[in-house]
Each structure stands twice: as C-alpha cells, then as structure tokens.
Design an enzyme around this catalytic site. Structure first.
Site, PDB file in Angstrom:
ATOM      1  N   HIS A  96     -34.562   2.562 -13.699  1.00 10.52           N
ATOM      2  CA  HIS A  96     -35.399   3.651 -14.214  1.00 10.52           C
ATOM      3  C   HIS A  96     -34.616   4.633 -15.086  1.00 10.52           C
ATOM      4  CE1 HIS A  96     -39.326   5.814 -13.993  1.00 10.52           C
ATOM      5  NE2 HIS A  96     -39.727   4.577 -13.833  1.00 10.52           N
ATOM      6  N   ARG A 126     -40.847  -5.656 -21.924  1.00  8.45           N
ATOM      7  CA  ARG A 126     -41.727  -5.095 -20.895  1.00  8.45           C
ATOM      8  C   ARG A 126     -42.915  -4.291 -21.424  1.00  8.45           C
ATOM      9  NH1 ARG A 126     -42.384  -4.790 -16.216  1.00  8.45           N
ATOM     10  NH2 ARG A 126     -41.920  -2.650 -15.699  1.00  8.45           N
ATOM     11  N   TYR A 129     -36.528   7.367  -7.403  1.00  5.19           N
ATOM     12  CA  TYR A 129     -37.670   6.691  -8.012  1.00  5.19           C
ATOM     13  C   TYR A 129     -38.255   5.601  -7.086  1.00  5.19           C
ATOM     14  CZ  TYR A 129     -40.155   3.176 -10.592  1.00  5.19           C
ATOM     15  OH  TYR A 129     -41.105   2.265 -10.950  1.00  5.19           O
ATOM     16  N   HIS A 174     -45.397  -4.655 -18.477  1.00  2.42           N
ATOM     17  CA  HIS A 174     -45.554  -3.528 -17.557  1.00  2.42           C
ATOM     18  C   HIS A 174     -46.888  -3.651 -16.836  1.00  2.42           C
ATOM     19  CE1 HIS A 174     -45.574   1.132 -17.097  1.00  2.42           C
ATOM     20  NE2 HIS A 174     -44.846   0.578 -16.164  1.00  2.42           N
ATOM     21  N   GLU A 184     -33.776  -3.823 -14.563  1.00  8.14           N
ATOM     22  CA  GLU A 184     -34.724  -3.175 -15.485  1.00  8.14           C
ATOM     23  C   GLU A 184     -34.255  -1.787 -15.896  1.00  8.14           C
ATOM     24  OE1 GLU A 184     -38.656  -3.250 -13.875  1.00  8.14           O
ATOM     25  OE2 GLU A 184     -39.306  -1.527 -15.058  1.00  8.14           O
ATOM     26  N   ASN A 220     -50.303   7.128 -18.356  1.00  7.37           N
ATOM     27  CA  ASN A 220     -50.166   7.758 -17.041  1.00  7.37           C
ATOM     28  C   ASN A 220     -49.756   9.234 -17.117  1.00  7.37           C
ATOM     29  OD1 ASN A 220     -50.461   7.451 -14.313  1.00  7.37           O
ATOM     30  ND2 ASN A 220     -48.313   6.900 -13.960  1.00  7.37           N
TER      31      ASN A 220
HETATM   32  C1  GCO Z   1     -42.470   0.195 -13.466  1.00  7.92           C
HETATM   33  C2  GCO Z   1     -42.355   1.565 -13.994  1.00  7.92           C
HETATM   34  C3  GCO Z   1     -43.341   2.549 -13.469  1.00  7.92           C
HETATM   35  C4  GCO Z   1     -43.249   3.865 -14.224  1.00  7.92           C
HETATM   36  C5  GCO Z   1     -44.600   4.427 -14.418  1.00  7.92           C
HETATM   37  C6  GCO Z   1     -44.585   5.776 -15.096  1.00  7.92           C
HETATM   38  O1  GCO Z   1     -41.506  -0.528 -13.596  1.00  7.92           O
HETATM   39  O2  GCO Z   1     -43.546  -0.151 -12.993  1.00  7.92           O
HETATM   40  O3  GCO Z   1     -41.034   1.991 -13.996  1.00  7.92           O
HETATM   41  O4  GCO Z   1     -43.265   2.708 -12.100  1.00  7.92           O
HETATM   42  O5  GCO Z   1     -42.438   4.761 -13.564  1.00  7.92           O
HETATM   43  O6  GCO Z   1     -45.373   3.537 -15.114  1.00  7.92           O
HETATM   44  O7  GCO Z   1     -45.875   6.210 -15.328  1.00  7.92           O
HETATM   45 MG    MG Z   2     -39.941   0.259 -14.655  1.00 12.72          MG
END
Ligand code: GCO
Ligand code: MG
Length: 408
Positions: free
Chosen positions: A217, A288, A160, A317, A241, A37
């Site tokens: 985050h 993850r 976030y 993820h 997380e 990303n």
């Molecule tokens: C999640 C992640 C994402 C990341 C993203 C960065 O738990 O899905 O934290 O939201 O921020 O993948 O590119």
């Molecule tokens: Mg995350």
C-alpha cells in the site's frame, strides 16, 4: 438510434455506489459504474452536470467516438474523477451494444479464453495467529489465492487493511463516521523486521500450492521496497503490490534490479499514460487498473493489449468499493484476455447487494464464472435503490510516530 436520457444514482448497501443508467429509443438500457471510493459525489456531478446533457441525442452504438468526444473534448483530460465518469458511460454503451447484439460482452471482445477466472480474497489479522485463521477460512471455502495483511508487533495502531483486535471485521477502507479521516500510525522499520518472516510462516503452514499476495500500500521507499522484495523471494509470492508510491515510476526499476518477486501496481492509475513505460520496459508483472476509473472498457482494453505484448498480466482492482457493474465489466475482460492473471474479488454477493444488482454471475471454488446474458449481465433495481442515499465517509490517513504525513 438515439440516447434519450440518463440517470445517476448514488448509494447502496454500506457503499456509495455511483450508478449510471443510459436509456435509448431502441428500448434498450445500459448500466455503468462511476464509483470513486470516498469521493463519490464528484464523478456523479461530472456526469450529471457536463456529460449527461451532451449524451442526449447521441447514437449509443458509437462508443469509440463518444469516448473520444468526452476525453479530447474535456481539454483537462484524465484524472480519476473524469476517467470514472467517462468509464461509466463507456460501460453503459458496451452494455447496450451487447444487448443489441444479443451477445455477452466477452463474445464481442473475441470470445472466452477460459471457463472461470481465478480470484483472490483478502485475509486479514490483528496478529499472525489471527491472520492464519483468516487464511484458513478462505482456503476451506475453496479459494486458491489469498492476499494476506497482518498487524505488526509494536505498531501504535492497526495498519492498512488490518483490524484493531483479533477476530475484528468490517469495512477497513471506509469510515462512515464522518468526513474527517481517522489516523493510522506507520513505522517502516517494524514492518520490515516482521513481515518477511510472517509471510514465510504463512507459506510453511499452507504449503506450496496456495497463491499468496501481499499489498504494501505504497509505504516503502524504492530502496526499502527492493530490500523487501529480495527478502521475500523464498516465499514465492504470487505478487507484491504497490511496494512504492505510484507517482514515481522509476522506483520500479530499482526493485527489478534486486529481485524476481512479481510486482503488481496500478490501482491508482487512470490512464495508459501512467503505465505504458512500466509495461514497455517490463518493470511490472501485473497491471491493476480498474475499469471504473480507468476510463471504461474502451480504454482499459487498450492497456490490456499493450500489456499482452510485454508479458504483463491483468490483476484488476476489485476492492469492495467497485459495484457489481464494473466487476461484471472486468469479468467479461477476464474471460477474454489472453493475458489474464487474477481478479481481486471481495464479497459483493450480500442479499442486499444482489437485490440491488441482480445477475447470474457466479463465484465458485475461488473462481468467477461470468454470466452468458447479453451485455454486462447485471441489472439495477431502481425500486431497491430508492432506499439508499449518499453517506459521507473517508479513508484513514497515515502519519509517522513523530507526526509526519505518510502514504495511506
Ligand atoms: C486493494 C486496495 C484497496 C484500496 C481502496 C482505496 O488492493 O484492494 O489497496 O483496499 O485501499 O480501494 O479506496
Ligand atoms: Mg491495493
């Protein structure tokens, strides 16, 4: 059997998916996803300039040896760019293997351990009432697990995954207005004062059955994270997380010593060497890593097997930056893995995305049902792909109120 060619495409509906297509002289093609990303052109260049020229002429059935060839042969191993590029090749070779065998990948791994895989959606709110509405919408749609992110009172900007205004939506991860990132302002004290109570209210409103997840985050210090994990224990989170920045693995030990809140980590890891100690010491509950920048199926399956020995479950993820190709690779692992936990799933099924990546995979009542088609069970429509190209975008950056850089 030989690999006769490979193509790399960058683009997609609202995303810069990096799609690899490997062709063979057996008339079978394989697909891989190398999307990283907001750095998408880099794995694409790694593939294009170094890996694809070496792939031509190799036997596509030898996916293990090809993985080792690129990983060991790189000398500068690991890192998200290289592992995403190796991962795309690996996925495509497994896709070819499945198609040659006439079997879906889960059958090659050992068969299904479950019919459907539990997924979680992302609920978000500018404030708590807005977040409650968002959670309610997912619960109505049948989701059994929801990640909750909330605007924090007094925080100078949205944090976030939170919209600026109630009812706000959109891509909170990538800002396509350009390559220079927007700035978010963060204040740990305000977050620590507000968030545990907000999580308790969500639990009170939605009852004991809903699986509630929350993503910090990477924003807290080990001591703060331990205090937070302890404070939210009565909420019974499904997971907490990335409570601390992922580089410091010893941080997880302090959290463990103070709390039984389940911990999920690993979305920024790209190899077994970043999580083997966390797993062996049983300092985390969910791993993850993504199949994309985790080096593909071959490498991630080793991590899943190690995790199984230590009561660590999977929670791959699944941010919207993953294309349906890697989501399919993860879906096959999810169907098989004896230690499957949950899959992050963000709506990929828009008409434009389905047209680009047709498949029979299905999301129903908060569960993902993997297709029984041979291989990954996803196609790639090159005619559709022709309308898309790379668009520069960026993640926000984070600073404290006095200007100090912080962790996004
Ligand atoms: C999640 C992640 C994402 C990341 C993203 C960065 O738990 O899905 O934290 O939201 O921020 O993948 O590119
Ligand atoms: Mg995350």
């Amino acid at each position: 059997m030989k690999i006769t060619g490979a193509k790399v495409f960058v683009g997609g509906p609202g995303k810069n998916y990096v799609t690899l297509k490997i062709m063979t002289d057996a008339g079978v093609c394989g697909l891989g996803d190398a999307t990283l990303n907001n750095r998408e052109t880099l794995p694409a260049a790694y593939l294009q300039d170094y890996l694809v020229p070496n792939l031509i002429g190799m036997d596509p059935r030898r996916s293990e040896d090809i993985w080792q060839y690129f990983y060991r042969g790189a000398y500068f191993r690991r890192g998200p760019i290289a592992m995403a590029a190796f991962g795309a090749i690996d996925m495509a070779l497994w896709d070819i293997k499945g198609k040659l065998a006439g079997m879906p990948l889960y059958d090659l791994f050992g068969g299904k351990s479950r019919d459907g895989a539990l997924v979680y959606a992302h609920a978000t709110g500018a404030d708590l009432p807005d977040l409650m509405d968002s959670v309610a919408r997912y619960v109505e749609q049948g989701y059994k697990a929801v990640r909750v992110q909330c605007g924090i009172p007094g925080m100078p900007t949205a944090s976030y995954a939170v919209p600026e205004e109630a009812g706000g939506d959109g891509d909170y991860i990538t800002d396509f207005s350009g390559i220079r990132p927007k700035t978010e302002i963060w204040d740990t004290d305000r977050y620590m004062r507000f968030m545990p109570g907000a999580l308790a209210e969500i639990r009170a409103r939605f009852g004991p059955e809903l699986k509630i997840l929350h993503d910090v985050h990477h924003r807290l210090s080990p001591r703060e994270a331990a205090a937070f994990a302890k404070a939210v224990e009565p909420v019974g989170l499904y997971w907490l997380e990335d409570p601390t920045p992922a580089e410091d693995q010893d941080a997880l030990r302090l959290i463990r010593q103070h709390s039984t809140t389940p911990i999920a980590i690993g979305e920024v890891f790209n190899s077994i060497w970043e999580c083997n100690k966390l797993i062996e010491n049983e300092l985390i509950d969910f791993i993850r890593l993504a199949v994309t920048y985790g080096g593909g199926i071959t490498h991630v399956k080793r991590i899943v097997d190690l995790a199984a020995l230590h009561h660590v479950r999977t929670g791959f993820h699944g941010a919207p930056s993953h294309s349906p190709i890697s989501m399919a690779a993860q879906a096959h692992l999810n169907a098989w893995a004896p230690n499957f936990g949950i899959q992050e799933y963000l709506v990929l099924g828009t008409p434009a995305c389905d047209a680009l990546f047709p498949s029979a995979h299905e999301m129903r009542d908060g569960m993902f049902y993997v297709s029984d088609a041979p291989g990954l069970g996803v196609d790639f429509d090159e005619g559709e792909a022709a309308q898309y190209s790379y668009k520069p975008g960026s993640h926000p950056i984070v600073r404290l109120e006095d200007g100090t850089m912080w962790n996004y």
